[in-house]
Design an enzyme around this catalytic site. Sequence first.
Site, PDB file in Angstrom:
ATOM      1  N   ASP A  34       0.259   5.092   0.669  1.00  0.00           N
ATOM      2  CA  ASP A  34      -0.713   6.118   1.057  1.00  0.00           C
ATOM      3  C   ASP A  34      -0.228   7.490   0.597  1.00  0.00           C
ATOM      4  O   ASP A  34       0.547   8.153   1.274  1.00  0.00           O
ATOM      5  CB  ASP A  34      -0.920   6.116   2.577  1.00  0.00           C
ATOM      6  CG  ASP A  34      -1.609   4.840   3.046  1.00  0.00           C
ATOM      7  OD1 ASP A  34      -2.363   4.256   2.251  1.00  0.00           O
ATOM      8  OD2 ASP A  34      -1.378   4.437   4.205  1.00  0.00           O
TER       9      ASP A  34
ATOM     10  N   HIS B 268       3.832   1.611   2.709  1.00  0.00           N
ATOM     11  CA  HIS B 268       3.653   0.390   3.511  1.00  0.00           C
ATOM     12  C   HIS B 268       4.061  -0.811   2.664  1.00  0.00           C
ATOM     13  O   HIS B 268       3.227  -1.391   1.955  1.00  0.00           O
ATOM     14  CB  HIS B 268       2.180   0.210   3.905  1.00  0.00           C
ATOM     15  CG  HIS B 268       1.631   1.224   4.843  1.00  0.00           C
ATOM     16  ND1 HIS B 268       1.816   1.175   6.198  1.00  0.00           N
ATOM     17  CD2 HIS B 268       0.869   2.320   4.618  1.00  0.00           C
ATOM     18  CE1 HIS B 268       1.185   2.197   6.770  1.00  0.00           C
ATOM     19  NE2 HIS B 268       0.605   2.896   5.829  1.00  0.00           N
TER      20      HIS B 268
ATOM     21  N   GLU C 157      -3.533  10.880   3.198  1.00  0.00           N
ATOM     22  CA  GLU C 157      -4.517  10.629   4.255  1.00  0.00           C
ATOM     23  C   GLU C 157      -4.604  11.960   4.977  1.00  0.00           C
ATOM     24  O   GLU C 157      -3.616  12.421   5.557  1.00  0.00           O
ATOM     25  CB  GLU C 157      -4.048   9.536   5.196  1.00  0.00           C
ATOM     26  CG  GLU C 157      -3.967   8.183   4.510  1.00  0.00           C
ATOM     27  CD  GLU C 157      -3.762   7.074   5.520  1.00  0.00           C
ATOM     28  OE1 GLU C 157      -4.752   6.465   5.946  1.00  0.00           O
ATOM     29  OE2 GLU C 157      -2.614   6.858   5.909  1.00  0.00           O
TER      30      GLU C 157
ATOM     31  N   GLU D 227       0.865  -1.186   0.000  1.00  0.00           N
ATOM     32  CA  GLU D 227       0.000   0.000   0.000  1.00  0.00           C
ATOM     33  C   GLU D 227       0.899   1.231   0.000  1.00  0.00           C
ATOM     34  O   GLU D 227       1.892   1.273   0.713  1.00  0.00           O
ATOM     35  CB  GLU D 227      -0.873  -0.061   1.260  1.00  0.00           C
ATOM     36  CG  GLU D 227      -1.763   1.129   1.507  1.00  0.00           C
ATOM     37  CD  GLU D 227      -2.544   0.987   2.821  1.00  0.00           C
ATOM     38  OE1 GLU D 227      -2.602  -0.128   3.408  1.00  0.00           O
ATOM     39  OE2 GLU D 227      -3.088   1.997   3.282  1.00  0.00           O
TER      40      GLU D 227
END
Length: 439
Positions: free
Chosen positions: A218, A232, A221, A216
């Site tokens: 990101d 991640h 956010e 992942e």
Amino acid sequence: MAGLLALGALVALPLASAQSAGTPDAHPQLVTYKCTTSGGCQAQNTSVVLDFNSHWIHQTNDSSASCLSNGSLDSSLCPDTETCTKNCVVDGTTNYTATGVSTSGSSLTMNQFTAGSDGDLEVTSSRLYLFDGASNSYVQFQMLNQELSFDVDVSTLVCGMNGALYFSEMESSGGQSSESPAGAAFGAGYCDAQCPKLDWLNGTVNTNDLGACCSEMDLWEANAYATQLTPHPCTEPGLYACSGDECGSSGVCEEAGCGFNPYAMGDQDFYKPGGTVDTNHPFTVVTQFLTNDNTTSGSLSEIRRLYVQNGTVIQNAVATVSSVAGNNSINGDYCSATDSAYSTWGGLPTSGEALERGMTLVFSIWDDSSAFMNWLDSGSAGPCDSTEGDPSTIQANAPNTSVTFSNIKWGDIGSTYGSGSTSKLASRHAHNHIRKSWH
Ligand SMILES: *[C@@H]1O[C@H](CO)[C@@H](O)[C@H](O)[C@H]1NC(C)=O
Ligand SMILES: *[C@@H]1O[C@H](CO)[C@@H](O)[C@H](O)[C@H]1NC(C)=O
Ligand SMILES: *[C@@H]1O[C@H](CO)[C@@H](O)[C@H](O)[C@H]1NC(C)=O
Ligand SMILES: *[C@@H]1O[C@H](CO)[C@@H](O)[C@H](O)[C@H]1NC(C)=O
Ligand SMILES: *[C@@H]1O[C@H](CO)[C@@H](O)[C@H](O)[C@H]1NC(C)=O
Ligand SMILES: *[C@@H]1O[C@H](CO)[C@@H](O)[C@H](O)[C@H]1NC(C)=O
Ligand SMILES: *[C@@H]1O[C@H](CO)[C@@H](O)[C@H](O)[C@H]1NC(C)=O
Ligand SMILES: *[C@@H]1O[C@H](CO)[C@@H](O)[C@H](O)[C@H]1NC(C)=O
Ligand SMILES: *[C@@H]1O[C@H](CO)[C@@H](O)[C@H](O)[C@H]1NC(C)=O
């Protein structure tokens, strides 16, 4: 024999059966742009699809009877994928507006609450994937030595809200197979680096309580008070079904990651209403994935962030906290210094391998009943009070909270924003320039 029917399966079925089974999804169009340094930005005919669990999944013999009971899949109807495919049908979502999602041209707005039929507010917490109708699969992003930019309006995202834009290494088909035909057209196949244990895994019934792990990235956010960018990595490529300890904080994916949040890094005036990046107004977010050799097959060495607001390019905040003072990007030194477990999962190079293989773009809006999103915007991470992110407080004070993402562009470094981008021309003529198929 109808089952969890997808468009791809229609050809094999008699029309009567096709009509009695799942209605097609509306797939609201969301124009995006692919850019090169030499050719500028080209509009892409892309759309969005809601996550599988947001669809109406009903019994084959009764379109008003859900296949879920008490919030999770009814195990008598769905003891396994084959039986579930016989007993249950997933309908496409035909009215996205009713779910709090609307698109217009290159712009997507997601509301956290919608007015239900009884007038009460309903929570959406919707999650959507960027979809390509021509190939019936999720648009795949290969981002090494590339950048992605988008405009965002976070002005109504209060403390405790999270309007997110990120990559997950989902199967591009959503796990579509003859056994589970719904696939990406119905938003199937979600996974992320927290290895969630969901009713469905890769489009099949998750009978063994497995977690859906995958790398992942990101990109975003955020709410109006805080923002974080976090890689991640997972040590397993693609979607990996974890069990036991493989799913946990010492499992195959790095749950925490070495994120960059300007407030947490010591610049508390950078990102806020009235700040250097003024969250009262829309702005452009650029994320660049640089490699050690400046090629699309190199090793990911740095993730750089820029903002553009009101025509001005704004460099990312510079960290002042002593452990990483001077850094304004995510690089190996930054990660080693902020994240003691950084090397365990292979760090940026491992994240880069997922970006090289290709990832799916995910849009989400959510609140957090367990931790009130404190990790994002409270304590050392942001100015929010530790309890104001309580979802009931949000619902009472900010029923119109929403996020708008628009002008998603990706391609060569420097090609998607500012003078490097010819997107103004492209967006004005978006509807004329849409290509018939995805390349
Ligand atoms: C529909 O099928 C399910 C599963 O076979 C069965 O339990 C249910 O009674 C049926 N309902 C109707 C209305 O026939
Ligand atoms: C539904 O879920 C609630 C909360 O988990 C539980 O207390 C209740 O017993 C469940 N009801 C049924 C019919 O399974
Ligand atoms: C879609 O839902 C919205 C909001 O619930 C409603 O106002 C609208 O009439 C619906 N559109 C259609 C075509 O049913
Ligand atoms: C865009 O894609 C959709 C779904 O694949 C298709 O129905 C539509 O005709 C396409 N529009 C253009 C302008 O190519
Ligand atoms: C997911 O589903 C696809 C299609 O059936 C399959 O090729 C792939 O191996 C599956 N992946 C996992 C991890 O189950
Ligand atoms: C990669 O590009 C950067 C910026 O243009 C340059 O400073 C650097 O020397 C290049 N690195 C390699 C290995 O070519
Ligand atoms: C953008 O710039 C214009 C002209 O300089 C100014 O009037 C306006 O207030 C600025 N807007 C923001 C959001 O900074
Ligand atoms: C980033 O932080 C690391 C770890 O403290 C430090 O070694 C490095 O010099 C910093 N980089 C910059 C550009 O300041
Ligand atoms: C929410 O939006 C509706 C419709 O635009 C408006 O009537 C209402 O006043 C708004 N509520 C708040 C609390 O801003």
